[in-house]
Design a protein around this motif. Sequence first.
Motif, PDB file in Angstrom:
ATOM      1  N   PHE A  37       1.027  -0.975  -0.110  1.00 10.72           N
ATOM      2  CA  PHE A  37       0.173  -0.063   0.224  1.00 10.72           C
ATOM      3  C   PHE A  37       0.969   1.365   0.098  1.00 10.72           C
ATOM      4  N   VAL A  38       1.285   1.235   0.891  1.00  9.04           N
ATOM      5  CA  VAL A  38       2.792   2.174   1.261  1.00  9.04           C
ATOM      6  C   VAL A  38       3.841   2.431  -0.019  1.00  9.04           C
TER       7      VAL A  38
ATOM      8  N   LEU B  76      -5.120  11.299  -5.515  1.00 11.31           N
ATOM      9  CA  LEU B  76      -5.810  10.954  -4.738  1.00 11.31           C
ATOM     10  C   LEU B  76      -5.506   9.067  -4.750  1.00 11.31           C
ATOM     11  N   VAL B  77      -5.382   8.706  -6.164  1.00  7.84           N
ATOM     12  CA  VAL B  77      -4.883   6.802  -5.909  1.00  7.84           C
ATOM     13  C   VAL B  77      -3.964   6.283  -4.416  1.00  7.84           C
ATOM     14  N   PHE B  78      -2.196   7.049  -4.908  1.00  6.22           N
ATOM     15  CA  PHE B  78      -0.913   6.606  -4.257  1.00  6.22           C
ATOM     16  C   PHE B  78      -1.645   6.900  -2.460  1.00  6.22           C
ATOM     17  N   ASN B  79      -2.062   8.626  -2.806  1.00  6.36           N
ATOM     18  CA  ASN B  79      -2.083   9.294  -1.493  1.00  6.36           C
ATOM     19  C   ASN B  79      -3.172   8.242  -0.168  1.00  6.36           C
ATOM     20  N   THR B  80      -4.212   7.976  -1.473  1.00  7.76           N
ATOM     21  CA  THR B  80      -5.608   7.071  -0.725  1.00  7.76           C
ATOM     22  C   THR B  80      -4.872   5.931   0.726  1.00  7.76           C
ATOM     23  N   LEU B  81      -3.786   4.926  -1.203  1.00  7.88           N
ATOM     24  CA  LEU B  81      -3.111   3.874  -0.919  1.00  7.88           C
ATOM     25  C   LEU B  81      -2.103   4.472   0.357  1.00  7.88           C
ATOM     26  N   ALA B  82      -1.692   4.917   0.649  1.00  2.56           N
ATOM     27  CA  ALA B  82      -0.418   4.827   1.500  1.00  2.56           C
ATOM     28  C   ALA B  82      -1.252   5.199   3.074  1.00  2.56           C
ATOM     29  N   ALA B  83      -2.122   6.559   2.911  1.00  2.00           N
ATOM     30  CA  ALA B  83      -2.735   6.697   3.954  1.00  2.00           C
ATOM     31  C   ALA B  83      -3.750   5.714   5.010  1.00  2.00           C
ATOM     32  N   TYR B  84      -4.437   5.185   3.982  1.00  2.00           N
ATOM     33  CA  TYR B  84      -4.553   3.642   4.661  1.00  2.00           C
ATOM     34  C   TYR B  84      -3.953   2.218   5.167  1.00  2.00           C
ATOM     35  N   GLY B  85      -2.743   2.357   4.420  1.00  2.00           N
ATOM     36  CA  GLY B  85      -1.508   1.836   4.304  1.00  2.00           C
ATOM     37  C   GLY B  85      -1.116   1.875   6.428  1.00  2.00           C
TER      38      GLY B  85
ATOM     39  N   ALA C 278     -15.409  -6.893  11.144  1.00  2.00           N
ATOM     40  CA  ALA C 278     -16.904  -7.055  10.909  1.00  2.00           C
ATOM     41  C   ALA C 278     -16.544  -7.414   9.091  1.00  2.00           C
ATOM     42  N   ALA C 279     -16.271  -6.780   8.562  1.00  2.00           N
ATOM     43  CA  ALA C 279     -15.622  -7.150   7.129  1.00  2.00           C
ATOM     44  C   ALA C 279     -14.957  -8.355   6.824  1.00  2.00           C
ATOM     45  N   ARG C 280     -13.554  -8.300   7.971  1.00  2.00           N
ATOM     46  CA  ARG C 280     -12.937  -8.665   7.927  1.00  2.00           C
ATOM     47  C   ARG C 280     -13.296 -10.642   7.977  1.00  2.00           C
ATOM     48  N   ILE C 281     -14.152 -10.034   8.911  1.00  2.00           N
ATOM     49  CA  ILE C 281     -14.630 -11.583   9.479  1.00  2.00           C
ATOM     50  C   ILE C 281     -15.315 -12.736   8.335  1.00  2.00           C
ATOM     51  N   ASP C 282     -15.969 -11.266   7.317  1.00  2.00           N
ATOM     52  CA  ASP C 282     -16.673 -11.877   6.595  1.00  2.00           C
ATOM     53  C   ASP C 282     -15.947 -12.713   5.285  1.00  2.00           C
TER      54      ASP C 282
ATOM     55  N   ILE D  67     -12.047  -3.768   1.654  1.00  2.00           N
ATOM     56  CA  ILE D  67     -12.477  -2.850   2.226  1.00  2.00           C
ATOM     57  C   ILE D  67     -11.836  -1.367   2.069  1.00  2.00           C
ATOM     58  N   LEU D  68     -11.204  -1.184   1.612  1.00  4.22           N
ATOM     59  CA  LEU D  68     -10.416   0.580   1.552  1.00  4.22           C
ATOM     60  C   LEU D  68     -12.116   0.845   0.283  1.00  4.22           C
ATOM     61  N   TRP D  69     -12.453   0.445  -0.682  1.00  5.16           N
ATOM     62  CA  TRP D  69     -12.809   0.473  -1.927  1.00  5.16           C
ATOM     63  C   TRP D  69     -14.332   1.156  -0.785  1.00  5.16           C
ATOM     64  N   ASN D  70     -14.911  -0.647  -0.838  1.00  2.28           N
ATOM     65  CA  ASN D  70     -16.671  -0.760  -0.065  1.00  2.28           C
ATOM     66  C   ASN D  70     -16.523   0.228   1.344  1.00  2.28           C
ATOM     67  N   ILE D  71     -15.525   0.129   1.991  1.00  2.00           N
ATOM     68  CA  ILE D  71     -16.349   0.805   3.396  1.00  2.00           C
ATOM     69  C   ILE D  71     -15.766   2.024   3.229  1.00  2.00           C
ATOM     70  N   ILE D  72     -14.296   1.836   3.707  1.00  6.24           N
ATOM     71  CA  ILE D  72     -13.073   3.492   3.968  1.00  6.24           C
ATOM     72  C   ILE D  72     -13.798   4.456   3.047  1.00  6.24           C
ATOM     73  N   ILE D  73     -13.298   4.209   1.582  1.00 10.77           N
ATOM     74  CA  ILE D  73     -13.248   5.606   0.502  1.00 10.77           C
ATOM     75  C   ILE D  73     -14.673   5.802   0.845  1.00 10.77           C
ATOM     76  N   PRO D  74     -15.842   5.178   1.124  1.00 14.44           N
ATOM     77  CA  PRO D  74     -16.799   5.674   0.775  1.00 14.44           C
ATOM     78  C   PRO D  74     -17.534   6.582   2.288  1.00 14.44           C
ATOM     79  N   LEU D  75     -16.907   6.512   3.684  1.00 18.35           N
ATOM     80  CA  LEU D  75     -17.245   7.005   4.373  1.00 18.35           C
ATOM     81  C   LEU D  75     -16.289   8.231   5.229  1.00 18.35           C
ATOM     82  N   SER D  76     -15.178   8.307   3.600  1.00 19.69           N
ATOM     83  CA  SER D  76     -14.352   9.691   3.610  1.00 19.69           C
ATOM     84  C   SER D  76     -14.345  10.600   2.929  1.00 19.69           C
ATOM     85  N   LYS D  77     -16.024  10.619   2.054  1.00 16.81           N
ATOM     86  CA  LYS D  77     -15.953  11.606   1.107  1.00 16.81           C
ATOM     87  C   LYS D  77     -15.370  13.214   1.896  1.00 16.81           C
ATOM     88  N   PRO D  78     -15.616  13.512   2.078  1.00 11.30           N
ATOM     89  CA  PRO D  78     -15.661  14.772   3.234  1.00 11.30           C
ATOM     90  C   PRO D  78     -13.558  15.064   2.278  1.00 11.30           C
TER      91      PRO D  78
END
Lengths: 292, 275
Positions: free
Chosen positions: A14-15, B86-95, B170-174, B181-192
């Motif tokens: 990721f990073v 947006l792409v590279f910063n998001t990936l790194a920020a999530y990591g 919860a998602a990881r258990i599933d 997770i990043l695409w379906n959970i984090i990004i929608p919650l981080s729109k602002p």
Amino acid sequence: MKRSQKEHFEGWLFVTPAFLLQMIFVYLPLAYAIFVSFHRWNMIRPMKFVGFKNYVHLFSSGDFWHSLLVTFIYVLGTVPTSVILGLLLAMLLNLWWVRGKGFFRTMFYIPVITAMAAAAVVWNWLFEPNVGLVNFILSLFGVSPKGWLNDPHWAIVALIIVGVWKRIGYNMVIFLAGLQGIPRTYYEAAMIDGATTFPRFWYITLPLLSPTTLFVTIIQFIASFRVFISVSVMTRGGPAKSTEVITYFLYENAFNYLKMGYASTIAVVMFLIMFSLTLVQFKVSKRRVFYQ
Amino acid sequence: MKKPPAVVRWIVYITLVIAAIAINLPFFWMVITAFKNESDVFSMPPKFYPTIFDFRNFVKSFQVVPIARYLLNTTIVALSVTFLQLVFNTLAAYGLARINFKGRTFVFLAIIGTLMVPPEVTLVPLYILVRKMDMVNTFKALIIPFMSSAFGVFLLRQFFMTIPRELEDAARIDGCGRMRILWNIIIPLSKPALWTAALYTFLAHWNSYMWPLVVISSDQKQLIQVGISKFASMWETEWTLQMAASTVAVVPIIVFFFFVQKQFIEGISISGMKE
């Protein structure tokens, strides 16, 4: 164990892109600047190692000290003025009965988001000595016309005015946030004790705002130390080098005279100055909200 | 609480109005001048109203310099940089916010540390580097070095850390992978936060001046800020044309800002950072 190895791998996945980009386009150039600063190089003939010659030359050069002096005059003219005016506007907008706060805030903020280059073109026109708006407005108050950008004494003043204009809005926004962070109860207690407006400002607002003030001052100090665009568009360091700030001095040596080694030396010295300023800033921003 | 006496209120409002007018006077004067005859510009006292009501100054300035081209170039570059960041910063920020890997602190400090290296310092060596990569005078030189930014990574990381971990667990258990997770959970919650980051980046690159000045030499590839300031220095006394060109460069951003200002200003007071 297997799990943590997977985490490890995923984390790096990721990073890595962002990390590599910063390495290649920030740290590598920084290291390269230090390397080149020990050489003489005009990008045409091969690089020649000269040891500390560039540094000796720089520190014994009148032009370098002159550009530092001009930069500090600019900083000292810009920072206190823009901080005080920003604070004043923030305090007015923070009065609970003032209406149209959002509107005023937006109006004061417009210069901050405007491109400095385009704004500098407009300010060139405002400072025109014969028919410019600035001299016209001054004449209404009986002030004699100034040569502004053509006058070695007034050119730096013109740049300071533009710098203050550009920065007030930013300071105001940060001060507004700081003011809103001061608990109401302090004022209420002071009111019960019968404190009037001025003591409330002097004994409550100012001390509790001091971390914000320090933060804004340092941020603006660094930003105005880096002034380049207005100089490049409005005066090009002139007239008679009266506005030759350090960034412009660097730019000229690099891209007009092709003295890459010498310009890199200037860059390294600039970096050391700004690095120490930034360290102070980081220390300050950590303590920023101590009263909460 | 009781309002202060009317006199005080009047003084405050008058001060605010005068400040608002003074601060925006350059823009007012820019637009008025763009709608003036060349001869009217030199009248004293100045005329505070437009004297022509068509776009001839704009048309002429578009003819003498390729302003339309500059605008197109700037849009392409600013949008590309914004998207890639947006792409590279998001990936790194999530990591950095969520994955516990060896060297995380080091990577974080290395990325944040670049905030201590102002672009003026790396101007010369970056130019040399870009020249070695054979990218001088191309859009690549304007885009590739800026595909990630410390500020963007920092802003997004801070935001991601405020999102409750339970949602992710919860998602990881599933059986969800990190990317999902990043695409379906984090990004929608981080729109602002993503919007704020995108706005900053776009604005910074729309307004960029020093780097294109150094790295772009052909007029056809130039960006708007350098383009119009070069134009201004070549057509020194043609104030009406200069102001028309400046209006084109400035007004779209101001109008855009009116729509997004809330997000923008709040982003600034939260992060306490700039540009």
